[in-house]
Design a protein around this motif. Structure first.
Motif, short mmCIF file in Angstrom:
data_model
loop_
_atom_site.label_atom_id
_atom_site.label_comp_id
_atom_site.label_asym_id
_atom_site.label_seq_id
_atom_site.Cartn_x
_atom_site.Cartn_y
_atom_site.Cartn_z
N THR A 290 -10.02 30.23 2.87
CA THR A 290 -8.86 30.43 2.01
C THR A 290 -7.55 29.94 2.63
O THR A 290 -6.50 30.02 2.00
N GLY A 291 -7.61 29.43 3.87
CA GLY A 291 -6.39 29.00 4.54
C GLY A 291 -5.84 27.70 3.99
O GLY A 291 -6.54 26.92 3.33
N ALA A 292 -4.56 27.47 4.27
CA ALA A 292 -3.93 26.21 3.87
C ALA A 292 -4.52 25.06 4.70
O ALA A 292 -4.86 25.23 5.87
N TRP A 293 -4.63 23.90 4.08
CA TRP A 293 -5.21 22.76 4.77
C TRP A 293 -4.48 21.49 4.36
O TRP A 293 -3.78 21.46 3.34
N SER A 294 -4.64 20.46 5.15
CA SER A 294 -4.03 19.18 4.82
C SER A 294 -4.99 18.07 5.17
O SER A 294 -5.72 18.14 6.16
N PRO A 295 -5.01 17.00 4.36
CA PRO A 295 -5.87 15.86 4.66
C PRO A 295 -5.29 15.03 5.82
O PRO A 295 -4.08 14.99 6.01
N ILE A 296 -6.19 14.39 6.56
CA ILE A 296 -5.77 13.52 7.66
C ILE A 296 -6.27 12.10 7.44
O ILE A 296 -5.55 11.13 7.65
#
Length: 579
Positions: A290-296
């Protein structure tokens, strides 16, 4: 919740392109070995050569270590190789160790596997670590050997000409110079320049085998999660109906997510962020993340199972992806290339140092082509299950997955067949040694690693010199040379072994004989003894007093005798080095 694209948590050093002093457009210095390609395979080979005092030049087209998502899983076998090269500590400190994984069909767990791990092991069966980190650790060690390893950054090979008298002439271009071509002569050239090998194309060589139509999108994301490190496979999940998703946790909160594209999906459209983000979010939702994530990073992968027929062509040798392309399933790509470099490194070093005939390099080709075909066989089986190439394979997979939850007998079919050390069961090197010393004694063993097999790991104790002993592992005893393991202390044999050591030292053949005893039986020899406290190694190797195992520099068994001697060991070494 997603965040905007973020960079990898890594800042590589960048290097200028420099041309050496030239005479009439040519480097006047002939290099013993030119390695084309400065990735993990090329750097591993350079380090292996440096351990034998052999100079090499690494020719790398880029200005730094790699970027993007590439190899991420390093096997125990590769870690053993790095251990012998003196670089393993950084890998163990940074990498995330794991021992197994789980597979799910829709919302049910249907298979769980564990790789071999016991108290005798010094290294984990697998670690996850990004390729840019792999390359940085290797580069740090390369730079510590600047007296033996020269690196030519931002330099591309544009042509190669093999000379009738031996060696090859490379034509190169270096960015940042006046862009004019220059030439370099090398006694040996090793192509480690990847799947689109310039050297392979220049020699008109083709990879043969199977190319699969199925494609995977590979997405690296940043996500802070306390989830354990393991291999996760999801078949027909709600997030990707009808296909497969693989998930791996990496250091620095980086996660690799691979998901299969359906046949009707356009690969170009599939990698657009607006199509990738919802898919990844669905995967994370199904995992309970459920945590925030970002694409790399986003890219597309297509499975290939291809190899050259031979890895030696005159003065040019091939290793890694330049020699073979292995499907990612089972993590054999980088690991098989590192094994190539280990096998080639000691053999090429012996040839350059003048202690072996060039025929030894043919055994590199024979052994590693055999290993590639083994790896391709396992990789193809895994690929056909992960991405069925036909209706029949898809039907079979659906049936297996549907039955696996309640029927244990079919679960092994889901096994990803993780990479393992290959035994060279039909090596010309082993055959030459067998002819020289005879094979009858080997047949007397009821167990233990046969010639061609990698030596197993075991805990031992070594005298510390002050009346005490320290805990070590068997692989700690393997120096960059040949090693004879003498089982049982025998005063009558010590003089012959000392004479063998003197003879081999004079011939500049790296060699060490080690006496191993069980329990406290170390007083019957004038040579220092390593202790096998509980006799476990003796049992694993079916060793009794008088047994000798001769180990190659790459950790494979070269020969073994129930009743060995220094004389038989010398005959075996002579046969191996004059093949």
């Amino acid at each position: 919740m997603t965040r905007p694209f973020t960079p990898y948590p890594f800042s590589p050093r960048h290097y200028p392109g420099e041309v050496p002093p030239l005479v009439d457009g040519r480097d006047p210095v002939t290099r013993p070995v030119a390695i084309v390609g400065g990735g993990p395979v090329g750097m591993t080979l350079a380090l292996a050569l440096a351990r034998q005092g052999v100079r090499s030049v690494l020719i790398e087209a880029d200005d730094s270590v790699c970027t993007g998502s590439r190899a991420i899983c390093i096997s125990r076998r590769s870690l053993e190789i790095f251990k012998r090269l003196g670089v393993v500590d950084g890998f163990l400190q940074k990498g995330l160790p794991w021992t197994g994984g789980r597979s799910f069909y829709r919302d049910a767990e249907v298979f769980r596997f564990a790789m071999h791990q016991d108290d005798e092991q010094s290294l984990p069966p697998m670690i996850n670590i990004a390729q840019y980190q792999i390359e940085q650790f290797l580069l740090d060690e390369v730079e510590r050997h600047a007296d033996l390893i020269e690196v030519r950054w931002q330099t591309r090979v544009t042509g190669i000409e093999q000379r009738p008298e031996g060696g090859a002439m490379l034509t190169l271009r270096t960015a940042g110079s006046d862009d004019s071509a220059w030439r370099m002569r090398a006694d040996w050239v090793v192509a480690c320049d990847g799947g689109r090998s310039t050297i392979r194309d220049a020699l008109g060589l083709k990879l043969t085998g199977t190319t699969y139509e199925g494609r995977y999108v590979i997405v690296d994301i940043e996500l802070d999660s306390a989830r354990a490190t393991e291999r996760l496979a999801y078949f027909d999940p709600p997030s990707n109906p009808g296909s497969t998703v693989l998930v791996h946790k990496q250091p620095d909160n980086v996660w690799r997510i691979d998901y299969q594209l359906r046949d009707d999906e356009d690969p170009d459209a599939a990698v657009k962020p607006e199509n990738v983000m919802p898919r990844v979010q669905s995967v994370l939702d199904s995992m309970g993340e459920t945590g925030a994530w970002s694409p790399i990073w986003i890219t597309v992968y297509k499975a290939n199972a291809l190899t050259l027929e031979r890895y030696r062509h005159g003065s040019v040798l091939f290793a890694g992806d330049a020699a073979h392309l292995v499907p990612i399933f089972g993590v054999r790509g980088a690991n098989s290339g590192i094994d190539d470099a280990d096998n080639l490194g000691w053999k090429l070093g012996c040839v350059v140092n003048g202690i072996a005939s060039p025929g030894l390099l043919d055994s590199y080709s024979d052994e590693r082509v055999f290993a590639a075909r083994e790896n391709l066989s396992y990789g193809m089986k895994s690929t056909e299950f992960m991405a069925p190439p036909s209706f029949a394979f898809d039907l079979m997979r659906t049936a297996v997955l549907g039955l696996a939850e309640k029927h244990a007998a079919v679960r092994p079919l889901i096994n990803p067949r993780q990479t393992h050390a290959i035994a060279y069961v039909k090596s010309p090197l082993g055959e030459a040694v067998g002819r020289a010393v005879g094979n009858a004694d080997d047949d007397a063993f009821s167990r233990g690693p046969a010639p061609g097999t990698v030596l197993p790991e075991c805990r031992l104790r070594e005298p510390a010199g002050d009346g005490t002993s320290k805990a070590i592992h068997l692989t700690d005893l393997l120096a960059p040379g040949f090693t004879a393991l003498r089982f049982g202390a025998d005063l009558a044999q010590d003089d012959a072994w000392r004479q063998l050591q003197r003879t081999l030292d004079q011939q500049r053949i790296p060699f060490r004989a080690i006496t191993l005893v069980s329990g406290d039986a170390s007083g019957a020899s004038t040579a220092p003894c390593v202790v096998d406290p509980g006799g476990h190694l003796h049992g694993m190797l079916d060793a009794k007093p008088g047994t000798v195992y001769l180990i190659r520099p790459d950790g494979h068994v070269l020969a073994r005798w129930c009743n060995g001697s220094a004389a038989a060991t010398q005959r075996a070494l002579n046969a191996a080095l004059t093949i």
